[in-house]
Design an enzyme around this catalytic site. Structure first.
Site, PDB file in Angstrom:
ATOM      1  N   ASP A  21       0.959  -1.308   0.011  1.00  0.00           N
ATOM      2  CA  ASP A  21      -0.091  -0.021  -0.203  1.00  0.00           C
ATOM      3  C   ASP A  21       0.747   1.274   0.030  1.00  0.00           C
ATOM      4  O   ASP A  21       2.111   1.015   0.030  1.00  0.00           O
ATOM      5  CB  ASP A  21      -0.949  -0.024   1.200  1.00  0.00           C
ATOM      6  CG  ASP A  21      -2.332   0.902   1.078  1.00  0.00           C
ATOM      7  OD1 ASP A  21      -3.081   0.630   1.526  1.00  0.00           O
ATOM      8  OD2 ASP A  21      -1.993   1.735   0.155  1.00  0.00           O
TER       9      ASP A  21
HETATM   10  C1  GLC Z   1      -4.447   4.431  -0.081  1.00  0.00           C
HETATM   11  C2  GLC Z   1      -5.287   3.137   0.291  1.00  0.00           C
HETATM   12  C3  GLC Z   1      -5.350   2.222  -0.604  1.00  0.00           C
HETATM   13  C4  GLC Z   1      -5.279   2.868  -1.933  1.00  0.00           C
HETATM   14  C5  GLC Z   1      -3.920   3.181  -2.246  1.00  0.00           C
HETATM   15  C6  GLC Z   1      -3.733   4.033  -3.618  1.00  0.00           C
HETATM   16  O1  GLC Z   1      -3.846   4.798   1.009  1.00  0.00           O
HETATM   17  O2  GLC Z   1      -5.005   2.420   1.435  1.00  0.00           O
HETATM   18  O3  GLC Z   1      -6.544   1.386  -0.651  1.00  0.00           O
HETATM   19  O4  GLC Z   1      -5.532   2.015  -2.985  1.00  0.00           O
HETATM   20  O5  GLC Z   1      -3.729   4.410  -1.061  1.00  0.00           O
HETATM   21  O6  GLC Z   1      -4.375   5.201  -3.733  1.00  0.00           O
END
Ligand code: GLC
Length: 710
Positions: free
Chosen positions: A244
């Protein structure tokens, strides 16, 4: 392993391999040199066709090896056609329609150059305080698994890689506070939090995203047990794992890595293949490999997986997008109709005293009240990156265009936003209701109160909405509440003041027409709760698949006597100040008609070997309107080497019936569905007696008993 991938792997320098493992935030800026040098494998948040094509051209035609890019985006519940939030979609209990919605979302996103979505989010949670409860399938692993697998099929059938997230246990955050610590025993992890991910992997998910949270002291992004042993080992997941957003670097903040070089090492060793946004892979992997701290095979494995996904998407053959395609596919009539149908099916009728709903043509003057009657941004809900407010049809707009001759809408919101405490609008709202035949009051949460990092310690209606309802109740006219929210709200004290209540979640672009369709009976509500609704936030966590304990709660407990007797109301699990049952249970939802269950029949009372148990039940529509019932099958394993939940959903089916029609609904229960994992991670299928229910929710239904012999 394709010949092309093995050839490329043999040609790639270490720097080019590491480049494939790096994802860059690419919404703006010039990355030409980085792309042409093979220093990046993926961008996120590139959503203009021209920009996408330019980046792909630099990668495919101007770099040494011509490897195309993955372009990722959070297409969580729609792209330009916004569908209900995933929690609302789960309330439809309609995997086929959810799959079609995902297909539409992917078709629209693909037209803008997106070939990877960071969805479905399949984090089971029992925490409505958690802002991201909006983004998943609710509290149950079977329902969440069905929704997640449907989305994987939908996204990938339209050429967009799915990403099951956030692996794993993210929804168990203590206190429902985002990114917070989780303590999850192995049996709970495998019986509740992992099954939806396994279902997504079995549905062919090409990618998985590692979560921010730690699990029992080990961050998910550096967790060898969950990532390498279970996901890639036991399940044989052959796609790739992306971290993430900066969750690799955050392992330093967790106190799990001493520095970013160690964070990179721990992530790669655990089985993370691509790093989102933070740059520990780019900064440290080459040295870690040269110093023998990471085996080069792990990097080759990561790159192979990434290239396989690019090949599976056909990007080597066709990396570009027709820059005019989006004009043909966005917000078509068919897309809107699917969004309208899914929004209709997601709404849950919680109350309908005196069958007030559906409204008839005799209703002439309709007061439209409340801060969410005409709030297009909020109606779309959280995680809307590309939906546009001007493309949303609100309930107010839908009502105005649905009016028949002689019908009139009197609009007075009473409050400007869901959090407003400025009561100056109350008088206009009162006047509108006094002049009307019926009042529709649109309550709930602004979208900003829902979603990532948007958690709430209280679950009541925000602002002065409760006071508005109490004030409107004084008028004495029929009052219908329609709630737009990203989570279960505590409706105690409110539901009693409403004659009827429809829970619409955040219903998306076509939420207005869908709600009006239901209010006027063009369709009967068929939504069922995917998560328990508490009476009070102090009851949390409260969920249907709970354990019995040695002293189960007694909803019929006597009132508390005066004085200070040692044993005020008896010694059992409960609260002195609130009924221990939920306000509305999992699986609950009303219809404009009624269904009767009869003739529950099991193929056997004693299972043997691996023969499935065939379960049949007759469902009849005994009302005067067509409707759709969600037939639910639950079991209870009465005795286990670990105590088992008092109910577990094992199967469900939507059944549409005309008045007086009936249908024999048939389920097949496989023996392995009766087993569970223990705290050593071993799967157990234990002999014993089981109860089985088939009915309209987790608290009602016909019951039978069967045995799994020793
Ligand atoms: C965010 C979220 C994740 C998302 C990623 C890209 O912090 O936790 O679900 O896909 O970053 O935006």
């Amino acid at each position: 392993m394709s010949e092309r991938i093995e050839r490329l792997l043999g040609q790639m320098s270490l720097a080019e391999k590491i480049g494939q493992m790096c994802q860059v935030h690419g919404a703006s800026g010039d990355f030409g040199d980085l792309v042409r040098s093979g220093g990046v494998g993926s961008f996120l948040n590139v959503v203009e066709p021209e920009r996408a094509n330019a980046l792909q051209r630099q990668a495919v035609e101007e770099s040494r090896l011509g490897i195309p890019l993955l372009l990722g985006r959070d297409v969580i519940h729609g792209f330009r056609t916004v569908f209900p939030i995933p929690l609302g979609q789960a309330a439809s209990w309609d995997p086929e329609l959810v799959e079609e919605a995902a297909r539409i979302a992917a078709r629209e996103a693909r037209a803008f150059g997106v070939n990877w979505t960071f969805a479905p989010m399949v984090d089971v949670t029992r925490e409505p305080r958690w802002g991201r409860v909006a983004e998943g399938g609710g509290e149950d692993p079977v329902l969440t698994a069905a929704m997640g697998a449907a989305m994987v099929r939908g996204f990938q059938s339209a050429g967009v890689a799915a990403c099951a997230k956030h692996y794993c246990g993210y929804g168990a955050a203590e206190g429902g506070r985002d990114y917070n610590t989780t303590w999850i025993p192995e049996s709970l992890l495998r019986n509740v939090y992992l099954p939806p991910f396994r279902a997504c992997v079995e549905a062919g998910a090409l990618t998985v995203m590692s979560a921010f949270n730690e699990i029992n002291g080990v961050p998910a992004t550096g967790n060898v047990h969950t990532l390498r042993e279970i996901l890639q080992g036991e399940w044989g997941f052959s796609g790739f794992v992306v971290s993430d957003w900066s969750s690799v670097a955050e392992m330093v903040v967790h106190g799990f890595a001493a520095d970013e070089a160690e964070a990179a090492r721990l992530a790669v060793q655990a089985g993370v293949h691509m790093e989102m946004v933070s740059t520990t892979f780019r900064d440290h992997l080459e040295a870690l490999i040269r110093n023998g701290l990471i085996p080069a095979e792990l990097v080759d494995d990561a790159v192979r997986r990434i290239l396989q996904v690019k090949e599976a998407l056909g990007l080597f053959e066709s990396p570009y997008v027709d820059p005019e395609e989006h004009r043909r596919v966005v917000l078509t009539e068919a897309h809107r109709e699917t969004a309208r149908q899914l929004a209709r099916e997601s709404c849950v009728l919680l109350k309908n005293d005196g069958e007030l709903l559906p409204l008839g043509s005799e209703v002439r003057r309709i007061a439209v009240l409340g801060p969410l009657a005409d709030a297009p941004e909020d109606q779309m809900g959280c995680w809307v990156m590309d939906g546009r407010a001007e493309e949303v049809i609100t309930p107010l707009a839908a009502l105005r265009s649905a009016l028949g001759p002689g019908q009139e809408v009197l609009y007075a919101p009473g409050l400007e936003t869901s959090r407003s405490t400025d009561r100056r609008g109350f008088q206009d709202a009162l006047a509108a209701l006094e002049a009307a035949d019926v009042g529709l009051v649109f309550l709930g949460e602004e979208a900003v109160l829902s979603g990532e990092a948007h958690c709430r310690a209280f679950l009541d209606l925000p602002g002065a909405q409760a006071e508005l309802v109490r004030t409107l109740r004084e008028v004495g006219k029929p009052l219908i509440g329609i709630v737009l929210a990203g989570r279960p709200l505590v409706l105690s004290g409110m539901i009693e003041l409403l004659d009827a209540c429809l829970y619409a979640w955040h219903p998306g672009t076509m939420g207005g027409p869908a709600i009006v369709d239901l209010l006027f009976g063009h369709e009967s509500p068929s939504g069922r709760l995917p998560i328990t609704f508490p009476r009070a936030v102090g009851q949390l966590p409260i969920y249907y698949a709970h354990k019995n304990t040695g002293r189960p709660p007694r909803p019929d407990a006597p009132p508390i006597p005066t004085g200070t007797p040692l044993d005020p109301v008896g010694f059992f699990s409960g609260y002195l100040d609130v009924d221990p049952t939920p306000l509305f249970p999992f699986g609950y939802g009303l219809s404009y008609t009624r269904f009767e269950y009869s003739d529950l029949h099991l193929s056997t009372k004693r299972l043997s070997g691996d023969e499935p148990l065939i379960v049949q039940v007759k469902v009849r529509n005994v009302g005067s309107r067509a409707g759709t019932e969600v037939v639910q099958l639950y079991i209870r394993d009465l005795v286990g080497s670990l105590t088992r939940p008092v109910r577990e959903l094992k199967a469900f089916r939507r059944v549409r019936l005309e008045p007086d029609a009936s249908e024999i609904v048939r389920f097949e229960l496989r023996p392995e569905q009766l087993g569970f994992y223990d705290n050593e991670g071993a799967f157990r299928l234990e002999p014993g007696v089981f109860h089985l229910w088939v009915g309209p929710s987790c608290v009602k239904g016909l019951r039978e008993t069967f045995e799994l012999p020793g």
